[in-house]
Structures are given as C-alpha cells and as structure tokens.
Design an enzyme around this catalytic site. Structure first.
Site, PDB file in Angstrom:
ATOM      1  N   SER A  61       0.799  -1.242   0.000  1.00  0.00           N
ATOM      2  CA  SER A  61       0.000   0.000   0.000  1.00  0.00           C
ATOM      3  C   SER A  61       0.820   1.275   0.000  1.00  0.00           C
ATOM      4  O   SER A  61       0.261   2.352  -0.192  1.00  0.00           O
ATOM      5  CB  SER A  61      -0.941   0.008   1.200  1.00  0.00           C
ATOM      6  OG  SER A  61      -2.041  -0.819   0.935  1.00  0.00           O
ATOM      7  N   LYS A  64       0.486   3.488  -2.928  1.00  0.00           N
ATOM      8  CA  LYS A  64      -0.656   4.409  -3.060  1.00  0.00           C
ATOM      9  C   LYS A  64      -0.234   5.872  -2.950  1.00  0.00           C
ATOM     10  O   LYS A  64      -0.930   6.762  -3.433  1.00  0.00           O
ATOM     11  CB  LYS A  64      -1.717   4.068  -2.000  1.00  0.00           C
ATOM     12  CG  LYS A  64      -2.298   2.663  -2.163  1.00  0.00           C
ATOM     13  CD  LYS A  64      -3.144   2.246  -0.964  1.00  0.00           C
ATOM     14  CE  LYS A  64      -3.689   0.831  -1.112  1.00  0.00           C
ATOM     15  NZ  LYS A  64      -4.410   0.383   0.113  1.00  0.00           N
ATOM     16  N   TYR A 188      -3.698  -2.447 -10.312  1.00  0.00           N
ATOM     17  CA  TYR A 188      -3.582  -2.231  -8.861  1.00  0.00           C
ATOM     18  C   TYR A 188      -2.732  -3.325  -8.190  1.00  0.00           C
ATOM     19  O   TYR A 188      -1.839  -3.036  -7.391  1.00  0.00           O
ATOM     20  CB  TYR A 188      -4.980  -2.158  -8.242  1.00  0.00           C
ATOM     21  CG  TYR A 188      -4.975  -2.157  -6.733  1.00  0.00           C
ATOM     22  CD1 TYR A 188      -4.650  -1.001  -6.025  1.00  0.00           C
ATOM     23  CD2 TYR A 188      -5.274  -3.309  -6.012  1.00  0.00           C
ATOM     24  CE1 TYR A 188      -4.624  -1.004  -4.630  1.00  0.00           C
ATOM     25  CE2 TYR A 188      -5.248  -3.323  -4.626  1.00  0.00           C
ATOM     26  CZ  TYR A 188      -4.930  -2.167  -3.944  1.00  0.00           C
ATOM     27  OH  TYR A 188      -4.890  -2.178  -2.569  1.00  0.00           O
ATOM     28  N   TYR A 236      -4.810   3.765   8.073  1.00  0.00           N
ATOM     29  CA  TYR A 236      -6.184   3.240   8.181  1.00  0.00           C
ATOM     30  C   TYR A 236      -6.800   3.589   9.533  1.00  0.00           C
ATOM     31  O   TYR A 236      -6.691   4.732   9.972  1.00  0.00           O
ATOM     32  CB  TYR A 236      -6.201   1.722   7.916  1.00  0.00           C
ATOM     33  CG  TYR A 236      -5.353   1.359   6.725  1.00  0.00           C
ATOM     34  CD1 TYR A 236      -5.714   1.823   5.461  1.00  0.00           C
ATOM     35  CD2 TYR A 236      -4.182   0.634   6.842  1.00  0.00           C
ATOM     36  CE1 TYR A 236      -4.926   1.529   4.351  1.00  0.00           C
ATOM     37  CE2 TYR A 236      -3.388   0.346   5.738  1.00  0.00           C
ATOM     38  CZ  TYR A 236      -3.773   0.799   4.512  1.00  0.00           C
ATOM     39  OH  TYR A 236      -2.998   0.527   3.426  1.00  0.00           O
ATOM     40  N   VAL A 254       1.076  -3.785   3.794  1.00  0.00           N
ATOM     41  CA  VAL A 254       1.016  -5.097   4.448  1.00  0.00           C
ATOM     42  C   VAL A 254       2.268  -5.945   4.233  1.00  0.00           C
ATOM     43  O   VAL A 254       2.394  -7.014   4.827  1.00  0.00           O
ATOM     44  CB  VAL A 254      -0.224  -5.949   4.061  1.00  0.00           C
ATOM     45  CG1 VAL A 254      -1.502  -5.370   4.621  1.00  0.00           C
ATOM     46  CG2 VAL A 254      -0.310  -6.157   2.574  1.00  0.00           C
TER      47      VAL A 254
HETATM   48  N1  GLN Z   1      -2.316  -5.249  -2.073  1.00  0.00           N
HETATM   49  C1  GLN Z   1      -2.863  -5.131  -0.732  1.00  0.00           C
HETATM   50  C2  GLN Z   1      -4.374  -5.230  -0.792  1.00  0.00           C
HETATM   51  O1  GLN Z   1      -4.938  -4.681  -1.678  1.00  0.00           O
HETATM   52  C3  GLN Z   1      -2.457  -3.811  -0.149  1.00  0.00           C
HETATM   53  C4  GLN Z   1      -3.029  -3.599   1.238  1.00  0.00           C
HETATM   54  C5  GLN Z   1      -2.059  -2.947   2.173  1.00  0.00           C
HETATM   55  O2  GLN Z   1      -0.860  -2.919   1.970  1.00  0.00           O
HETATM   56  N2  GLN Z   1      -2.582  -2.469   3.277  1.00  0.00           N
HETATM   57  O3  GLN Z   1      -4.993  -5.851   0.022  1.00  0.00           O
END
Ligand code: GLN
Length: 301
Positions: A61, A64, A188, A236, A254
C-alpha cells in the site's frame, strides 16, 4: 543518527512479539518475520541505515502514495470527485462504508480509494503503460533504476484478491470506475507488488520532505497535501494512533514497510514484516516512535 538507528535495530532484533506476517496474499506468507531494516535519507543528502535495509520487500500500500501523486498531477482537483479525503476509521479492505456512501471511497489510501485512483490514471492507457509511468516516477524519485515489480506477488494477489474484486465491482456498479474492473485490478495488484529496500524507499520519499536538494516530483503545494493525507489516512483505522505516537505523516503497507516524512529534515523507511491488528508493521511503528522520540522530529512542534 547512526547510533540511533543501531539502537532501534538492536531493540527490534530482540523483540519477541513481532506481530503477524500477512498471509492473505500467499506469496507474502513466507517472508521471514525476523527481518528488520531501517533507512533515513537526510535533507543534506546523507543516507544512513541499519539492519536488513538493503533487502527488497513488497511495498504494497505504500505504492498508493506514488499513484496519488501521479493522479493529482494528471487530474488535479477533479480527482476528488471520485474519492474523498477523510479518514475512514475502518479496516483497509472494508466494504461497509462504501455501500453507505454510494461507491465513493473515503480516501485514496484505503483499498477502495486506491483502486479508484489507479482507475483514474489508467484511463486512456494500457495497464502496461500506467505501470511503466509508475515505475519511472518511483525510479526518478529514488534516483535508482533497479526497482521492479515482483510478478509472482502480483499474480498471487490476482488469484486470491476477492475482497478487492468485490470493492472494484461495487464501485463499477455505482459508475465510479471508468475501466473494466479486471483491468483496473490487474494494474492495482501490480502496483502493490513493486519491491524496494528500505534504502530505496527512503530515497524515493525524499520528494515529500521538500528540502532544497530533494528531487522535485510535484509542486510544493501538492507535497503538503500528500503529507496531509498520509497523516490523516496513512495507517487506516490506526492513523490517529500513529499521529499520536509518531507525530509525522506516514504510509504503511502489508508487506511490513512504512514510509515516514519529517518535512524539511528527512525521509525515513522501515521494514518489519509482522503486522499489528490494524495491518500495520508492529515493530516498524515502534521503531518510528523510537526515532521520533530520539530526534524530537514532529510536525506538531
Ligand atoms: N495489495 C494489498 C491489498 O490490496 C495492499 C493492502 C495494504 O498494503 N494495506 O490488500
């Protein structure tokens, strides 16, 4: 600074509760939870690091942040038509709020919002072109061409990412996705599978510290806004906790990475694969808290 990083690494190495490695992306489940690396790119150009700071990991993530920067450059304020900029207070992959709010995600960092951002920069391009632009952006920001997408990780998520598929189809049903969901999701999943070491990640975040020598990838006004989003939404439903404990804008993934910006001072990256209950790196968060305490860096004075 080197002594601080060495101490943080020593503390992390000795920790017994390391959180839990993400297993819902099968390819990430096998990452060694003992790994720990930290890197700091200072405003004066120095880069200091400790631990496994040169081992590439899945940024997930954290990608992003880069897609948001590209989307704001491409669409400007039109981006906010399809995605909000309020903290969600919900899990990164939650679908609850999305139904309530008619398919317009709360912010660009929860999964639904990031999928909408990817969809926006994909418009008129092939996924391959969009991913090429993303890699060019990251490589230029880091000053390093040796940054790549791990196809096995992308395919692994493509095969299992049913929650993200649900989010994308739900947005499409509300007319808030311009491309076919499969196309946007493919882009994505691949953007999430970019790999960087902590050193490369810290270098790639220099554009957000807005120091005189740092690469200028976006305007100063936009840097402030991206940092604001990271502060409010980067962790988050633990974004408030991260702001309280660290006091600097940050974005987690993650894969266990966290990118943190100390405006005017440094870009910092940490990697520890074990996650806390909110899906953010457990020891990574503790390390950032430790670093902020020892340096006194905070955007709150
Ligand atoms: N690729 C992961 C997902 O879409 C990214 C989520 C994350 O890093 N929090 O679930």
């Amino acid at each position: 600074m080197q002594a601080i990083l060495d101490r943080i690494t020593e503390t992390a190495r000795a920790a017994t509760d390391r959180g839990k490695v993400a297993t819902y992306i099968p390819e990430l489940a096998g990452v060694d939870p003992q790994r720990f690396g930290i890197a700091v790119a200072l405003a004066d150009g120095q880069v200091l690091h400790a631990g496994d700071a040169q081992v590439p990991f899945s940024i997930q993530s954290i990608s992003k942040v880069f897609t948001l920067a590209i989307a704001l450059g491409r669409l400007g304020d039109r981006l906010w038509k399809g995605v909000g900029r309020e903290p969600s207070g919900q899990a990164f992959n939650s679908i609850l709020q999305l139904e309530h709010e008619h398919g317009r995600p709360r912010n660009p960092f929860i999964n639904a919002g990031a999928i909408a951002v990817t969809d926006a920069i994909l418009a008129g391009h092939k996924p391959r072109e969009m991913l090429g632009e993303l890699l060019r952006f990251i490589r230029t920001a880091a000053g390093d061409d040796d940054i790549h997408i791990n196809d096995a990780v992308a395919r692994s998520e493509q095969a299992t990412g049913h929650r993200n598929m649900a989010l994308a189809h739900f947005m499409r049903a509300h007319g808030n996705l311009a491309n076919a969901p499969e196309l946007t999701l493919g882009a994505y999943f691949h953007q999430c599978a970019v790999e960087m070491s902590a050193v490369q990640l810290a270098l790639s975040g220099r554009f957000l510290m807005a120091a005189p020598g740092a690469p200028r990838m976006v305007s100063p006004a936009r840097v402030r806004r991206i940092n604001a989003m990271m502060m409010m939404c980067g962790h988050y439903d633990a974004s408030g906790d991260f702001a309280y404990r660290v006091g600097l804008p940050g974005k987690s993934g993650v894969g266990g990475g966290i990118l943190v910006v100390a405006p005017g001072r440094a870009s910092i990256a940490v990697w520890s694969p074990g996650l806390n209950a909110q899906g953010n790196s457990k020891l990574g968060t503790e390390a950032m808290e430790h670093l902020a305490r020892e340096t006194g860096w905070s955007v709150f004075g």
